[in-house]
Design an enzyme around this catalytic site. Structure first.
Site, mmCIF file in Angstrom:
data_model
loop_
_atom_site.group_PDB
_atom_site.id
_atom_site.type_symbol
_atom_site.label_atom_id
_atom_site.label_comp_id
_atom_site.label_asym_id
_atom_site.label_seq_id
_atom_site.Cartn_x
_atom_site.Cartn_y
_atom_site.Cartn_z
ATOM 1 N N ASN A 2 8.532 -46.573 36.303
ATOM 2 C CA ASN A 2 7.985 -45.359 35.708
ATOM 3 C C ASN A 2 9.088 -44.660 34.909
ATOM 4 O O ASN A 2 10.098 -44.247 35.473
ATOM 5 C CB ASN A 2 7.474 -44.456 36.840
ATOM 6 N N CYS A 29 5.733 -40.508 40.762
ATOM 7 C CA CYS A 29 5.910 -41.699 41.583
ATOM 8 C C CYS A 29 6.511 -41.375 42.948
ATOM 9 O O CYS A 29 6.386 -42.164 43.886
ATOM 10 C CB CYS A 29 6.747 -42.737 40.855
ATOM 11 N N HIS A 30 7.126 -40.204 43.084
ATOM 12 C CA HIS A 30 7.714 -39.813 44.370
ATOM 13 C C HIS A 30 6.638 -39.576 45.434
ATOM 14 O O HIS A 30 6.949 -39.533 46.613
ATOM 15 C CB HIS A 30 8.594 -38.572 44.207
ATOM 16 N N GLU A 50 7.227 -29.756 46.988
ATOM 17 C CA GLU A 50 5.799 -29.663 46.698
ATOM 18 C C GLU A 50 4.968 -29.282 47.923
ATOM 19 O O GLU A 50 3.741 -29.196 47.822
ATOM 20 C CB GLU A 50 5.302 -30.997 46.127
ATOM 21 N N TYR A 79 1.568 -47.465 48.878
ATOM 22 C CA TYR A 79 1.512 -48.442 47.792
ATOM 23 C C TYR A 79 0.203 -49.233 47.875
ATOM 24 O O TYR A 79 -0.412 -49.529 46.847
ATOM 25 C CB TYR A 79 2.719 -49.391 47.855
#
Length: 120
Positions: A79, A87-88, A114, A56
């Site tokens: 979001n 945002c993950h 991912e 962050y």
């Protein structure tokens, strides 16, 4: 494009993403309601590469608001297009998972999907 065609196009993009096509959302025109600050945060989120994470604090620095870590976290939490605006991919400075509206287990799953190697 009709509403039905838009829905089918999005379904196809989501299917491709979940099948491992990391370019599934490339070229997608996104319109999300939010403040100018939220838009800057969300635009920055879209630049985080697949398989990578940032904190962050790094996200706040990326939008030239290094002291706005809490505001960045709040924008991240608001979001409206999770996964599409990734945002993950934002985690705690210590490498731990922090907040995700869809649940921490889903955040961990998405990051692992991912290719982010983590010990969650």
């Amino acid at each position: 494009m009709t509403r039905k065609a838009n829905v089918l196009n999005m379904q196809s993009r989501m299917d491709r993403y979940f099948s491992g096509d990391w370019k599934a959302f490339d070229g997608l025109q996104i319109v999300a309601d939010g403040t100018a600050f939220q838009q800057r945060v969300w635009d920055s989120l879209k630049t985080i590469p697949v398989g990578e994470t940032i904190s962050y604090r790094q996200l706040a620095s990326a939008i030239k608001q290094s002291t706005a870590v809490r505001a960045v976290a709040s924008a991240n939490a608001n979001n409206p297009l999770a996964i599409i605006i990734p945002c993950h991919r934002v985690i705690g400075e210590d490498g731990s998972l922090r907040g995700y509206a869809g649940g921490m287990h889903r955040k961990a799953w998405l990051l692992n999907h991912e290719g982010f190697s983590a010990r969650f």
